[in-house]
Design a protein around this motif. Structure first.
Motif, PDB file in Angstrom:
ATOM      1  N   THR A   1       0.827  -1.198   0.000  1.00  0.00           N
ATOM      2  CA  THR A   1       0.000   0.000   0.000  1.00  0.00           C
ATOM      3  C   THR A   1       0.861   1.247   0.000  1.00  0.00           C
ATOM      4  N   GLN A   2       2.007   1.170   0.695  1.00  0.00           N
ATOM      5  CA  GLN A   2       2.905   2.320   0.759  1.00  0.00           C
ATOM      6  C   GLN A   2       3.424   2.681  -0.638  1.00  0.00           C
ATOM      7  N   GLN A   3       3.807   1.667  -1.416  1.00  0.00           N
ATOM      8  CA  GLN A   3       4.257   1.916  -2.790  1.00  0.00           C
ATOM      9  C   GLN A   3       3.147   2.550  -3.616  1.00  0.00           C
ATOM     10  N   LEU A   4       1.951   2.025  -3.457  1.00  0.00           N
ATOM     11  CA  LEU A   4       0.818   2.508  -4.231  1.00  0.00           C
ATOM     12  C   LEU A   4       0.507   3.960  -3.895  1.00  0.00           C
ATOM     13  N   ARG A   5       0.490   4.280  -2.597  1.00  0.00           N
ATOM     14  CA  ARG A   5       0.194   5.646  -2.176  1.00  0.00           C
ATOM     15  C   ARG A   5       1.296   6.616  -2.597  1.00  0.00           C
ATOM     16  N   ALA A   6       2.532   6.152  -2.548  1.00  0.00           N
ATOM     17  CA  ALA A   6       3.637   7.007  -2.972  1.00  0.00           C
ATOM     18  C   ALA A   6       3.509   7.384  -4.447  1.00  0.00           C
ATOM     19  N   LEU A   7       2.961   6.479  -5.224  1.00  0.00           N
ATOM     20  CA  LEU A   7       2.810   6.716  -6.657  1.00  0.00           C
ATOM     21  C   LEU A   7       1.567   7.543  -6.976  1.00  0.00           C
ATOM     22  N   LEU A   8       0.439   7.224  -6.328  1.00  0.00           N
ATOM     23  CA  LEU A   8      -0.839   7.840  -6.687  1.00  0.00           C
ATOM     24  C   LEU A   8      -1.365   8.851  -5.681  1.00  0.00           C
ATOM     25  N   GLY A   9      -0.793   8.878  -4.479  1.00  0.00           N
ATOM     26  CA  GLY A   9      -1.223   9.841  -3.481  1.00  0.00           C
ATOM     27  C   GLY A   9      -2.416   9.373  -2.669  1.00  0.00           C
ATOM     28  N   LYS A  10      -2.916  10.259  -1.819  1.00  0.00           N
ATOM     29  CA  LYS A  10      -4.046   9.953  -0.950  1.00  0.00           C
ATOM     30  C   LYS A  10      -5.262  10.765  -1.363  1.00  0.00           C
ATOM     31  N   ALA A  11      -6.428  10.195  -1.113  1.00  0.00           N
ATOM     32  CA  ALA A  11      -7.665  10.913  -1.414  1.00  0.00           C
ATOM     33  C   ALA A  11      -7.818  12.110  -0.478  1.00  0.00           C
ATOM     34  N   HIS A  12      -8.388  13.188  -1.015  1.00  0.00           N
ATOM     35  CA  HIS A  12      -8.687  14.345  -0.175  1.00  0.00           C
ATOM     36  C   HIS A  12      -9.705  13.927   0.880  1.00  0.00           C
ATOM     37  N   PRO A  13      -9.553  14.395   2.110  1.00  0.00           N
ATOM     38  CA  PRO A  13     -10.494  14.001   3.166  1.00  0.00           C
ATOM     39  C   PRO A  13     -11.954  14.217   2.792  1.00  0.00           C
ATOM     40  N   LEU A  14     -12.242  15.281   2.027  1.00  0.00           N
ATOM     41  CA  LEU A  14     -13.624  15.538   1.645  1.00  0.00           C
ATOM     42  C   LEU A  14     -14.151  14.501   0.662  1.00  0.00           C
ATOM     43  N   THR A  15     -13.251  13.873  -0.118  1.00  0.00           N
ATOM     44  CA  THR A  15     -13.690  12.882  -1.091  1.00  0.00           C
ATOM     45  C   THR A  15     -14.392  11.719  -0.402  1.00  0.00           C
ATOM     46  N   LYS A  16     -13.890  11.329   0.754  1.00  0.00           N
ATOM     47  CA  LYS A  16     -14.489  10.214   1.482  1.00  0.00           C
ATOM     48  C   LYS A  16     -15.902  10.535   1.958  1.00  0.00           C
ATOM     49  N   SER A  17     -16.214  11.833   2.039  1.00  0.00           N
ATOM     50  CA  SER A  17     -17.533  12.237   2.516  1.00  0.00           C
ATOM     51  C   SER A  17     -18.629  11.962   1.502  1.00  0.00           C
ATOM     52  N   LYS A  18     -18.250  11.619   0.262  1.00  0.00           N
ATOM     53  CA  LYS A  18     -19.274  11.310  -0.740  1.00  0.00           C
ATOM     54  C   LYS A  18     -19.816   9.884  -0.579  1.00  0.00           C
ATOM     55  N   ILE A  19     -19.157   9.063   0.258  1.00  0.00           N
ATOM     56  CA  ILE A  19     -19.562   7.678   0.435  1.00  0.00           C
ATOM     57  C   ILE A  19     -20.607   7.584   1.546  1.00  0.00           C
ATOM     58  N   TYR A  20     -21.823   7.191   1.164  1.00  0.00           N
ATOM     59  CA  TYR A  20     -22.921   7.031   2.113  1.00  0.00           C
ATOM     60  C   TYR A  20     -23.094   5.548   2.450  1.00  0.00           C
ATOM     61  N   ASP A  21     -23.777   5.290   3.553  1.00  0.00           N
ATOM     62  CA  ASP A  21     -24.082   3.903   3.923  1.00  0.00           C
ATOM     63  C   ASP A  21     -25.529   3.553   3.593  1.00  0.00           C
ATOM     64  N   HIS A  22     -26.155   4.371   2.733  1.00  0.00           N
ATOM     65  CA  HIS A  22     -27.535   4.142   2.339  1.00  0.00           C
ATOM     66  C   HIS A  22     -27.777   4.804   0.985  1.00  0.00           C
ATOM     67  N   VAL A  23     -28.934   4.526   0.403  1.00  0.00           N
ATOM     68  CA  VAL A  23     -29.305   5.131  -0.878  1.00  0.00           C
ATOM     69  C   VAL A  23     -29.883   6.515  -0.602  1.00  0.00           C
ATOM     70  N   PHE A  24     -29.116   7.550  -0.889  1.00  0.00           N
ATOM     71  CA  PHE A  24     -29.558   8.919  -0.657  1.00  0.00           C
ATOM     72  C   PHE A  24     -30.366   9.409  -1.865  1.00  0.00           C
ATOM     73  N   ALA A  25     -30.904  10.617  -1.769  1.00  0.00           N
ATOM     74  CA  ALA A  25     -31.903  11.087  -2.735  1.00  0.00           C
ATOM     75  C   ALA A  25     -31.405  11.066  -4.176  1.00  0.00           C
ATOM     76  N   GLU A  26     -30.206  11.617  -4.422  1.00  0.00           N
ATOM     77  CA  GLU A  26     -29.694  11.658  -5.789  1.00  0.00           C
ATOM     78  C   GLU A  26     -29.435  10.262  -6.336  1.00  0.00           C
ATOM     79  N   ALA A  27     -28.984   9.363  -5.467  1.00  0.00           N
ATOM     80  CA  ALA A  27     -28.731   7.984  -5.888  1.00  0.00           C
ATOM     81  C   ALA A  27     -30.035   7.301  -6.287  1.00  0.00           C
ATOM     82  N   ALA A  28     -31.088   7.487  -5.509  1.00  0.00           N
ATOM     83  CA  ALA A  28     -32.383   6.891  -5.834  1.00  0.00           C
ATOM     84  C   ALA A  28     -32.905   7.418  -7.165  1.00  0.00           C
ATOM     85  N   ALA A  29     -32.717   8.720  -7.420  1.00  0.00           N
ATOM     86  CA  ALA A  29     -33.161   9.308  -8.687  1.00  0.00           C
ATOM     87  C   ALA A  29     -32.382   8.732  -9.861  1.00  0.00           C
ATOM     88  N   PHE A  30     -31.091   8.480  -9.660  1.00  0.00           N
ATOM     89  CA  PHE A  30     -30.245   7.906 -10.713  1.00  0.00           C
ATOM     90  C   PHE A  30     -30.670   6.471 -11.014  1.00  0.00           C
TER      91      PHE A  30
END
Length: 207
Positions: A7-36
């Motif tokens: 994982t260290q090699q992979l992260r060194a090459l591609l970097g880490k996700a921005h902390p806010l990016t992880k906030s897009k992951i829900y544990d349920h089907v939210f409104a926009e997802a249901a519409a999609f």
């Protein structure tokens, strides 16, 4: 080719996700997802067996053929297929499932991961009928993760731009099957013709 094994090699090459990016992951089907989901006529289903062997298969029907039962539950109807049942058998072994929902013309996709169980329920199968045929069974998905995937794959590939499309790929299941199931040239040709005719008829009458 220099292998990437940690994982260290992979992260060194591609970097880490921005902390806010992880906030897009829900544990349920939210409104926009249901519409999609309500607009999606095509999904790709990933499953794995007990040995970790993975398969991915497409499922398609009218827009919204996958039902959002509630914010943590999806219902997927099963339609006639080739009866190999790779994905369904995997679900019986592990219950692990990953879904990608596609809406033609939309560059973003919706990803859902979770666990799945198979059900035979006459009322639900009737309610989820298509082309005058009841669903054969129902895959019930318990949602663990739900999030939209960015548009870069479709933008890079120009998949929705008709000007980039090539002529349709000509495929013969008959030739593929004959190569592995028939002994001589005459019998191979007979198998090829019979299989291709059967596939063509199946596409017309068994959707």
């Amino acid at each position: 080719m220099k292998p990437i094994e940690t994982t260290q090699q992979l992260r060194a090459l591609l970097g880490k996700a921005h902390p806010l990016t992880k906030s897009k992951i829900y544990d349920h089907v939210f409104a926009e997802a249901a519409a999609f989901i309500a607009l999606s006529p095509l999904i790709f289903i990933a499953t794995a067996d007990a040995d970790g062997q993975i398969t991915v298969s497409p499922k398609g029907d009218g827009p919204g053929f996958v039902r959002v039962e509630d914010e943590r539950t999806l219902l997927i109807p099963e339609r006639p297929g080739n009866k190999l049942l790779h994905g369904l058998c995997n679900l019986l072994e592990t219950g692990q499932i990953g879904l990608i929902f596609v809406v033609p013309g939309s560059a973003e996709t919706l990803r859902i991961n979770g666990r799945a169980r198979l059900f035979q329920d006459a009322e639900t199968c009737t309610a989820m009928a298509a082309n005058g045929k009841e669903a054969l069974l129902i895959t019930q998905v318990s949602v663990r993760e739900c999030f939209f995937h960015c548009a870069k794959a479709f933008k890079r590939s120009h998949a929705w731009d008709p000007q980039t499309w090539t002529a349709p790929f000509k495929l013969s299941f008959g030739k593929q099957i004959a190569r592995q199931s028939a002994g001589n040239k005459i019998s191979r040709k007979a198998v090829e013709i019979a299989v291709d005719q059967a596939v063509s008829l199946d596409y017309k009458k068994n959707l």
